[in-house]
Design a protein around this motif. Sequence first.
Motif, PDB file in Angstrom:
ATOM      1  N   GLY A 163       0.781  -1.229   0.000  1.00 40.99           N
ATOM      2  CA  GLY A 163       0.000   0.000   0.000  1.00 40.99           C
ATOM      3  C   GLY A 163       0.810   1.275   0.000  1.00 40.99           C
ATOM      4  N   ALA A 164       2.129   1.164  -0.193  1.00 38.92           N
ATOM      5  CA  ALA A 164       2.974   2.360  -0.210  1.00 38.92           C
ATOM      6  C   ALA A 164       2.602   3.304  -1.338  1.00 38.92           C
ATOM      7  N   CYS A 165       2.109   2.746  -2.448  1.00 40.75           N
ATOM      8  CA  CYS A 165       1.739   3.579  -3.601  1.00 40.75           C
ATOM      9  C   CYS A 165       0.648   4.582  -3.221  1.00 40.75           C
ATOM     10  N   VAL A 166      -0.288   4.165  -2.390  1.00 38.25           N
ATOM     11  CA  VAL A 166      -1.375   5.050  -1.960  1.00 38.25           C
ATOM     12  C   VAL A 166      -0.830   6.152  -1.067  1.00 38.25           C
ATOM     13  N   ALA A 167       0.063   5.789  -0.145  1.00 41.68           N
ATOM     14  CA  ALA A 167       0.634   6.766   0.772  1.00 41.68           C
ATOM     15  C   ALA A 167       1.511   7.782   0.046  1.00 41.68           C
ATOM     16  N   ALA A 168       2.133   7.367  -1.049  1.00 36.12           N
ATOM     17  CA  ALA A 168       3.017   8.261  -1.788  1.00 36.12           C
ATOM     18  C   ALA A 168       2.252   9.210  -2.701  1.00 36.12           C
ATOM     19  N   CYS A 169       1.060   8.814  -3.120  1.00 39.36           N
ATOM     20  CA  CYS A 169       0.290   9.596  -4.085  1.00 39.36           C
ATOM     21  C   CYS A 169      -0.339  10.830  -3.437  1.00 39.36           C
ATOM     22  N   PRO A 170      -0.164  12.029  -4.009  1.00 35.15           N
ATOM     23  CA  PRO A 170      -0.802  13.227  -3.463  1.00 35.15           C
ATOM     24  C   PRO A 170      -2.329  13.127  -3.444  1.00 35.15           C
ATOM     25  N   ASN A 171      -2.883  12.297  -4.322  1.00 33.39           N
ATOM     26  CA  ASN A 171      -4.335  12.119  -4.385  1.00 33.39           C
ATOM     27  C   ASN A 171      -4.829  10.918  -3.575  1.00 33.39           C
ATOM     28  N   GLY A 172      -3.903  10.139  -3.029  1.00 39.10           N
ATOM     29  CA  GLY A 172      -4.298   8.921  -2.336  1.00 39.10           C
ATOM     30  C   GLY A 172      -4.888   7.897  -3.284  1.00 39.10           C
ATOM     31  N   SER A 173      -4.329   7.815  -4.496  1.00 32.49           N
ATOM     32  CA  SER A 173      -4.836   6.883  -5.502  1.00 32.49           C
ATOM     33  C   SER A 173      -4.219   5.496  -5.331  1.00 32.49           C
ATOM     34  N   ALA A 174      -4.992   4.472  -5.671  1.00 31.75           N
ATOM     35  CA  ALA A 174      -4.509   3.089  -5.613  1.00 31.75           C
ATOM     36  C   ALA A 174      -4.360   2.504  -7.012  1.00 31.75           C
ATOM     37  N   HIS A 175      -4.191   3.357  -8.013  1.00 26.02           N
ATOM     38  CA  HIS A 175      -4.167   2.883  -9.400  1.00 26.02           C
ATOM     39  C   HIS A 175      -3.004   1.945  -9.690  1.00 26.02           C
ATOM     40  N   LEU A 176      -1.843   2.143  -9.064  1.00 20.31           N
ATOM     41  CA  LEU A 176      -0.720   1.247  -9.336  1.00 20.31           C
ATOM     42  C   LEU A 176      -1.047  -0.158  -8.825  1.00 20.31           C
ATOM     43  N   TYR A 177      -1.577  -0.225  -7.626  1.00 21.32           N
ATOM     44  CA  TYR A 177      -1.978  -1.511  -7.037  1.00 21.32           C
ATOM     45  C   TYR A 177      -3.090  -2.153  -7.857  1.00 21.32           C
ATOM     46  N   LEU A 178      -4.131  -1.396  -8.148  1.00 25.54           N
ATOM     47  CA  LEU A 178      -5.273  -1.918  -8.898  1.00 25.54           C
ATOM     48  C   LEU A 178      -4.863  -2.340 -10.301  1.00 25.54           C
ATOM     49  N   GLY A 179      -4.085  -1.499 -10.970  1.00 26.67           N
ATOM     50  CA  GLY A 179      -3.651  -1.817 -12.327  1.00 26.67           C
ATOM     51  C   GLY A 179      -2.802  -3.064 -12.386  1.00 26.67           C
TER      52      GLY A 179
END
Length: 250
Positions: A163-179
């Motif tokens: 879940g680091a991708c969500v924490a790093a995203c300014p928008n709190g997006s999970a697109h890297l994980y989901l994609g």
Amino acid sequence: MKLTLEIWRQEGPDSPGRFEHHTVDGLDESMSVLELLDRLNEQLVNSGQEQVSFESDCREGICGACGIQVGGIPHGPERNTPACHQRLRSFQDGQTIRLEPFRSASYPVLRDLMVNRHALDKMLEAGGHVAVNAGTAPDADAVPVDHETVEDALDFAACIGCGACVAACPNGSAHLYLGAKLTHLAMLPLPSQERTRRARAMIEVAEDNFGPCSNYGECAEVCPAGVPLSAVAAVNKERLRATFKRRLDK
């Protein structure tokens, strides 16, 4: 080696949080951030204080449980490296390091450095699995898949769900994980049978729990598994495919 820790303390989800300062001495630069926390907790327990709560499991960089923010960066300063493999050699003797939980509206703090990442689990429950009736187990070579496809699928399947991708995203997006989940399942024969249903279900959950993607790219910078940034494009690709597929189904 001596380090001063500015560490987040919070008794529970509804309690106010605060930073505490602790100095830890006798460290070795080869130690990991989690070993630093182990040493701090030994120090706190010996002095009769409450130890710091944090998560860890395998400590081999494959489970994703260890995620915290180190110096404002999910996992720490070493790129594409989980917290359990972040070494103290990245810091200077006497330096002050801020340790805090992943910061995202989707991750409520449970206690100290522990957060609730159930929002990620909701996406997996919605479609991050294979539910088709495959019958009896086929022979290993009964459904041929070319080597290049398998390797590409494994690159996306490498996601450890930290879940680091969500924490790093300014928008709190999970697109890297989901994609990553959508792509690797869409590339393989049996999982691809549910491709349309999976995309609709998982994207709906993502939109309910996470922010939109604006292609900042911070997610790929911190991903311990090195999931490529191209994974974020897969979300819109699968969304469009599912939309047109629905129209064709009518």
